[in-house]
Write an enzyme that holds these catalytic residues in place. Sequence first.
Site, mmCIF file in Angstrom:
data_model
loop_
_atom_site.group_PDB
_atom_site.id
_atom_site.type_symbol
_atom_site.label_atom_id
_atom_site.label_comp_id
_atom_site.label_asym_id
_atom_site.label_seq_id
_atom_site.Cartn_x
_atom_site.Cartn_y
_atom_site.Cartn_z
ATOM 1 N N LYS A 21 0.846 -1.194 0.000
ATOM 2 C CA LYS A 21 0.000 0.000 0.000
ATOM 3 C C LYS A 21 0.880 1.242 0.000
ATOM 4 O O LYS A 21 0.622 2.227 -0.690
ATOM 5 C CB LYS A 21 -0.937 0.008 1.206
ATOM 6 C CG LYS A 21 -2.014 -1.042 1.066
ATOM 7 C CD LYS A 21 -3.232 -0.754 1.930
ATOM 8 C CE LYS A 21 -4.352 -1.704 1.597
ATOM 9 N NZ LYS A 21 -4.382 -2.940 2.389
ATOM 10 N N LYS A 62 -7.625 -11.296 -12.634
ATOM 11 C CA LYS A 62 -8.281 -11.703 -11.396
ATOM 12 C C LYS A 62 -9.454 -10.762 -11.081
ATOM 13 O O LYS A 62 -9.299 -9.538 -11.156
ATOM 14 C CB LYS A 62 -7.267 -11.653 -10.246
ATOM 15 C CG LYS A 62 -7.886 -12.020 -8.927
ATOM 16 C CD LYS A 62 -6.977 -11.762 -7.741
ATOM 17 C CE LYS A 62 -7.806 -11.997 -6.501
ATOM 18 N NZ LYS A 62 -7.404 -11.485 -5.282
ATOM 19 N N LYS A 80 -12.307 -5.950 -6.670
ATOM 20 C CA LYS A 80 -12.829 -4.577 -6.582
ATOM 21 C C LYS A 80 -11.765 -3.580 -7.032
ATOM 22 O O LYS A 80 -12.069 -2.593 -7.673
ATOM 23 C CB LYS A 80 -13.211 -4.247 -5.139
ATOM 24 C CG LYS A 80 -14.522 -4.790 -4.721
ATOM 25 C CD LYS A 80 -14.887 -4.309 -3.329
ATOM 26 C CE LYS A 80 -13.965 -4.825 -2.252
ATOM 27 N NZ LYS A 80 -14.110 -6.238 -1.906
#
Length: 322
Positions: A112, A191, A194
């Site tokens: 992240k 894949k 979201k």
Amino acid sequence: MKRILTGIQPSGQLHWGNYFGAIQPMLEAQAGGNEMFFFIADLHAFTTVRDPEVFKKNQRDIVLDYIALGLDPRKSLFWRQSDVPAHSELAWFLMCLAPLGMLERAHSFKDKKAKGLETNSGLFTYPMLMAADILLYDAIGVPVGKDQKQHVEMARDIAQKFNHQFGEIFTLPEPQISKKLQTIPGLDGQKMSKSYGNTIPIFDDEKSLRKKIMSIKTDAISLGDPIDPKTCTVFQFHKLFENPEIAALEKKYKSGAIGFGDSKKQLFELVWEHFAPARERREILAKNLDEVEKIMQDGADRAASIANKKLKQVKKAIGISA
Ligand code: ADP
Ligand code: TRP
């Protein structure tokens, strides 16, 4: 009988990847008579969600979705993490034992950060909250996606450290990564996730579902030419949703007797039918939110009675009056 525990973040509409990758295995475990502990990880979600209305809606939706899809609160323990304060409390004690270096090695935090996403202390200490979730309940099996494996290993490490220092309080958990589990492809063949914006929601409305299915990416093959079923995402979905005519469909693919358009139309019918009972249950639940809330409160009470006992042992062991 094995105690299996897992958590899911309420982060928007559930999709087919979640269904085959997380929900179906959980329902199978429930049917197999395992002791299933299953909670909504809303405290974890607050590391990223900032809109209170969206947060509220996501939480309500996920409860409805899971119960509608077959999670049975009479067979499984189902609760919201934030309803059981012991999760946050134990997380604090574990954080105080966790060396910074251990948390700095967490892939999900590093990823992240590398992507330039907003980071905060909650995100950094996330694995210790997750460890608390697991250790409070003496869970042995923790089914998670590959991305969460390291977090479960950290839970095991911190449990070992605690036990070594303060006595055998915690059961050591194991991550369960199903080997047979495949990665479900999304609309673009990557894949389904979201984060890639390529999902097909389980509870989409009819029009939108039809449109999404029709937009699944396929190869450029002229109508009448044979199609290789192995490389066709639409065919994969026919298989996953257990099309009873799969053998005949495969023949049609190979002989060029069916094109992508028709295969997609048939897939829509198959999926619409597949989720019809869950859709109906969901509509009924959505009209009885008070009932749903009672189920959640009952789950929280049952979870708290287990978690509070463990927390008491922890406090006693570290020398804090309980
Ligand atoms: P997303 O990638 O959409 O954010 P999550 O990370 O919230 O999905 O996934 C929740 C659960 O669903 C995890 O157990 C994960 O392994 C499973 N899952 C999500 N997407 C897929 C997929 N495409 N194939 C298989 N399993 C998936
Ligand atoms: N971190 C998990 C995820 O994002 C959710 C989660 C929170 C969890 N606490 C857990 C999973 C405990 C298993 C056990 O998918």
